[in-house]
Write a protein that holds these residues in place. Sequence first.
Motif, PDB file in Angstrom:
ATOM      1  N   HIS A   6       0.844  -1.184   0.000  1.00  0.00           N
ATOM      2  CA  HIS A   6       0.000   0.000   0.000  1.00  0.00           C
ATOM      3  C   HIS A   6       0.888   1.246   0.000  1.00  0.00           C
ATOM      4  O   HIS A   6       1.872   1.301   0.729  1.00  0.00           O
ATOM      5  CB  HIS A   6      -0.880   0.059   1.253  1.00  0.00           C
ATOM      6  N   VAL A   7       0.515   2.231  -0.786  1.00  0.00           N
ATOM      7  CA  VAL A   7       1.150   3.545  -0.758  1.00  0.00           C
ATOM      8  C   VAL A   7       0.039   4.562  -0.617  1.00  0.00           C
ATOM      9  O   VAL A   7      -0.973   4.484  -1.311  1.00  0.00           O
ATOM     10  CB  VAL A   7       1.959   3.833  -2.048  1.00  0.00           C
ATOM     11  N   PHE A   8       0.216   5.510   0.305  1.00  0.00           N
ATOM     12  CA  PHE A   8      -0.761   6.592   0.387  1.00  0.00           C
ATOM     13  C   PHE A   8      -0.047   7.921   0.539  1.00  0.00           C
ATOM     14  O   PHE A   8       1.086   7.993   0.990  1.00  0.00           O
ATOM     15  CB  PHE A   8      -1.799   6.356   1.499  1.00  0.00           C
ATOM     16  N   ILE A   9      -0.746   8.971   0.096  1.00  0.00           N
ATOM     17  CA  ILE A   9      -0.221  10.327   0.150  1.00  0.00           C
ATOM     18  C   ILE A   9      -1.112  11.126   1.091  1.00  0.00           C
ATOM     19  O   ILE A   9      -2.330  11.176   0.920  1.00  0.00           O
ATOM     20  CB  ILE A   9      -0.224  10.995  -1.241  1.00  0.00           C
ATOM     21  N   ALA A  10      -0.480  11.752   2.084  1.00  0.00           N
ATOM     22  CA  ALA A  10      -1.205  12.592   3.036  1.00  0.00           C
ATOM     23  C   ALA A  10      -0.926  14.066   2.727  1.00  0.00           C
ATOM     24  O   ALA A  10       0.038  14.400   2.045  1.00  0.00           O
ATOM     25  CB  ALA A  10      -0.781  12.263   4.461  1.00  0.00           C
ATOM     26  N   ARG A  11      -1.766  14.940   3.235  1.00  0.00           N
ATOM     27  CA  ARG A  11      -1.639  16.377   2.973  1.00  0.00           C
ATOM     28  C   ARG A  11      -0.283  16.908   3.425  1.00  0.00           C
ATOM     29  O   ARG A  11       0.296  16.443   4.404  1.00  0.00           O
ATOM     30  CB  ARG A  11      -2.739  17.154   3.698  1.00  0.00           C
ATOM     31  N   GLN A  12       0.190  17.955   2.723  1.00  0.00           N
ATOM     32  CA  GLN A  12       1.510  18.505   2.988  1.00  0.00           C
ATOM     33  C   GLN A  12       1.576  19.327   4.267  1.00  0.00           C
ATOM     34  O   GLN A  12       2.656  19.497   4.826  1.00  0.00           O
ATOM     35  CB  GLN A  12       1.959  19.373   1.819  1.00  0.00           C
ATOM     36  N   ASP A  13       0.452  19.820   4.770  1.00  0.00           N
ATOM     37  CA  ASP A  13       0.497  20.671   5.951  1.00  0.00           C
ATOM     38  C   ASP A  13       0.501  19.885   7.265  1.00  0.00           C
ATOM     39  O   ASP A  13       0.515  20.481   8.335  1.00  0.00           O
ATOM     40  CB  ASP A  13      -0.636  21.697   5.931  1.00  0.00           C
ATOM     41  N   LEU A  14       0.538  18.566   7.201  1.00  0.00           N
ATOM     42  CA  LEU A  14       0.690  17.748   8.404  1.00  0.00           C
ATOM     43  C   LEU A  14       2.150  17.768   8.857  1.00  0.00           C
ATOM     44  O   LEU A  14       3.056  17.929   8.047  1.00  0.00           O
ATOM     45  CB  LEU A  14       0.285  16.299   8.130  1.00  0.00           C
ATOM     46  N   SER A  15       2.363  17.537  10.125  1.00  0.00           N
ATOM     47  CA  SER A  15       3.736  17.376  10.606  1.00  0.00           C
ATOM     48  C   SER A  15       4.190  15.941  10.331  1.00  0.00           C
ATOM     49  O   SER A  15       3.379  15.067  10.025  1.00  0.00           O
ATOM     50  CB  SER A  15       3.811  17.677  12.104  1.00  0.00           C
ATOM     51  N   ASN A  16       5.503  15.717  10.444  1.00  0.00           N
ATOM     52  CA  ASN A  16       6.030  14.364  10.227  1.00  0.00           C
ATOM     53  C   ASN A  16       5.433  13.382  11.229  1.00  0.00           C
ATOM     54  O   ASN A  16       5.121  12.245  10.881  1.00  0.00           O
ATOM     55  CB  ASN A  16       7.550  14.355  10.334  1.00  0.00           C
ATOM     56  N   ALA A  17       5.279  13.813  12.471  1.00  0.00           N
ATOM     57  CA  ALA A  17       4.716  12.938  13.503  1.00  0.00           C
ATOM     58  C   ALA A  17       3.267  12.576  13.185  1.00  0.00           C
ATOM     59  O   ALA A  17       2.848  11.431  13.385  1.00  0.00           O
ATOM     60  CB  ALA A  17       4.808  13.614  14.865  1.00  0.00           C
ATOM     61  N   GLN A  18       2.503  13.531  12.688  1.00  0.00           N
ATOM     62  CA  GLN A  18       1.111  13.249  12.343  1.00  0.00           C
ATOM     63  C   GLN A  18       1.026  12.282  11.169  1.00  0.00           C
ATOM     64  O   GLN A  18       0.171  11.399  11.149  1.00  0.00           O
ATOM     65  CB  GLN A  18       0.377  14.541  11.989  1.00  0.00           C
ATOM     66  N   ALA A  19       1.909  12.451  10.186  1.00  0.00           N
ATOM     67  CA  ALA A  19       1.915  11.549   9.031  1.00  0.00           C
ATOM     68  C   ALA A  19       2.289  10.129   9.464  1.00  0.00           C
ATOM     69  O   ALA A  19       1.704   9.155   8.992  1.00  0.00           O
ATOM     70  CB  ALA A  19       2.876  12.058   7.970  1.00  0.00           C
ATOM     71  N   GLU A  20       3.266  10.010  10.351  1.00  0.00           N
ATOM     72  CA  GLU A  20       3.655   8.685  10.833  1.00  0.00           C
ATOM     73  C   GLU A  20       2.565   8.079  11.714  1.00  0.00           C
ATOM     74  O   GLU A  20       2.409   6.862  11.753  1.00  0.00           O
ATOM     75  CB  GLU A  20       4.984   8.761  11.564  1.00  0.00           C
ATOM     76  N   SER A  21       1.801   8.912  12.407  1.00  0.00           N
ATOM     77  CA  SER A  21       0.704   8.373  13.219  1.00  0.00           C
ATOM     78  C   SER A  21      -0.412   7.827  12.330  1.00  0.00           C
ATOM     79  O   SER A  21      -1.140   6.923  12.742  1.00  0.00           O
ATOM     80  CB  SER A  21       0.164   9.430  14.174  1.00  0.00           C
ATOM     81  N   LEU A  22      -0.558   8.368  11.117  1.00  0.00           N
ATOM     82  CA  LEU A  22      -1.519   7.801  10.170  1.00  0.00           C
ATOM     83  C   LEU A  22      -1.129   6.371   9.801  1.00  0.00           C
ATOM     84  O   LEU A  22      -1.988   5.494   9.684  1.00  0.00           O
ATOM     85  CB  LEU A  22      -1.600   8.648   8.901  1.00  0.00           C
ATOM     86  N   VAL A  23       0.173   6.131   9.628  1.00  0.00           N
ATOM     87  CA  VAL A  23       0.656   4.783   9.319  1.00  0.00           C
ATOM     88  C   VAL A  23       0.292   3.836  10.463  1.00  0.00           C
ATOM     89  O   VAL A  23      -0.212   2.732  10.234  1.00  0.00           O
ATOM     90  CB  VAL A  23       2.182   4.789   9.086  1.00  0.00           C
ATOM     91  N   GLU A  24       0.516   4.273  11.691  1.00  0.00           N
ATOM     92  CA  GLU A  24       0.182   3.445  12.851  1.00  0.00           C
ATOM     93  C   GLU A  24      -1.328   3.204  12.948  1.00  0.00           C
ATOM     94  O   GLU A  24      -1.772   2.098  13.274  1.00  0.00           O
ATOM     95  CB  GLU A  24       0.688   4.111  14.124  1.00  0.00           C
ATOM     96  N   HIS A  25      -2.105   4.239  12.659  1.00  0.00           N
ATOM     97  CA  HIS A  25      -3.564   4.112  12.730  1.00  0.00           C
ATOM     98  C   HIS A  25      -4.071   3.060  11.740  1.00  0.00           C
ATOM     99  O   HIS A  25      -4.868   2.190  12.099  1.00  0.00           O
ATOM    100  CB  HIS A  25      -4.218   5.464  12.450  1.00  0.00           C
ATOM    101  N   PHE A  26      -3.592   3.132  10.499  1.00  0.00           N
ATOM    102  CA  PHE A  26      -4.067   2.179   9.488  1.00  0.00           C
ATOM    103  C   PHE A  26      -3.483   0.789   9.723  1.00  0.00           C
ATOM    104  O   PHE A  26      -4.087  -0.208   9.339  1.00  0.00           O
ATOM    105  CB  PHE A  26      -3.772   2.703   8.084  1.00  0.00           C
ATOM    106  N   SER A  27      -2.349   0.703  10.387  1.00  0.00           N
ATOM    107  CA  SER A  27      -1.805  -0.601  10.764  1.00  0.00           C
ATOM    108  C   SER A  27      -2.700  -1.269  11.803  1.00  0.00           C
ATOM    109  O   SER A  27      -2.939  -2.477  11.746  1.00  0.00           O
ATOM    110  CB  SER A  27      -0.393  -0.448  11.321  1.00  0.00           C
ATOM    111  N   THR A  28      -3.209  -0.486  12.740  1.00  0.00           N
ATOM    112  CA  THR A  28      -4.108  -1.060  13.750  1.00  0.00           C
ATOM    113  C   THR A  28      -5.443  -1.467  13.130  1.00  0.00           C
ATOM    114  O   THR A  28      -6.053  -2.438  13.578  1.00  0.00           O
ATOM    115  CB  THR A  28      -4.360  -0.080  14.908  1.00  0.00           C
ATOM    116  N   VAL A  29      -5.879  -0.746  12.098  1.00  0.00           N
ATOM    117  CA  VAL A  29      -7.115  -1.133  11.407  1.00  0.00           C
ATOM    118  C   VAL A  29      -6.941  -2.517  10.790  1.00  0.00           C
ATOM    119  O   VAL A  29      -7.825  -3.373  10.900  1.00  0.00           O
ATOM    120  CB  VAL A  29      -7.494  -0.092  10.326  1.00  0.00           C
TER     121      VAL A  29
END
Length: 115
Positions: A6-29
């Motif tokens: 899977h590859v996904f693109i998140a918005r540019q105005d997020l911080s690096n920590a927020q973008a990495e937390s998206l990875v963790e969130h979808f991993s838990t899903v």
Amino acid sequence: MPLYEHVFIARQDLSNAQAESLVEHFSTVLADNGGKVVDSEYWGVKTMAYKINKNRKGHYAFLRSDAPAPAVQEMERLMRLHDDVMRVLTIKVDTHEEGPSVQMQKRDERENRRR
């Protein structure tokens, strides 16, 4: 179980920590639906070839998963509903390649050329 990348693109105005937390969130899903994430990589902020939702750049993330199809469908559904995720691509593969992805290998090669 089938193997996916899977590859996904998140918005540019997020911080690096927020973008990495998206990875963790979808991993838990995936984990909640009977799958598991074999490997994940955060590729960083990259410039896109064309604007998506008025954004010229985006946070790229890569996941390798071993999950049943319903778990992947649920994760994709939640990604498409999430306001911070702009694009999603999922590919079914026969085997996962060992080591870092091609994007991470290119970054390593660039660092070696500078020295």
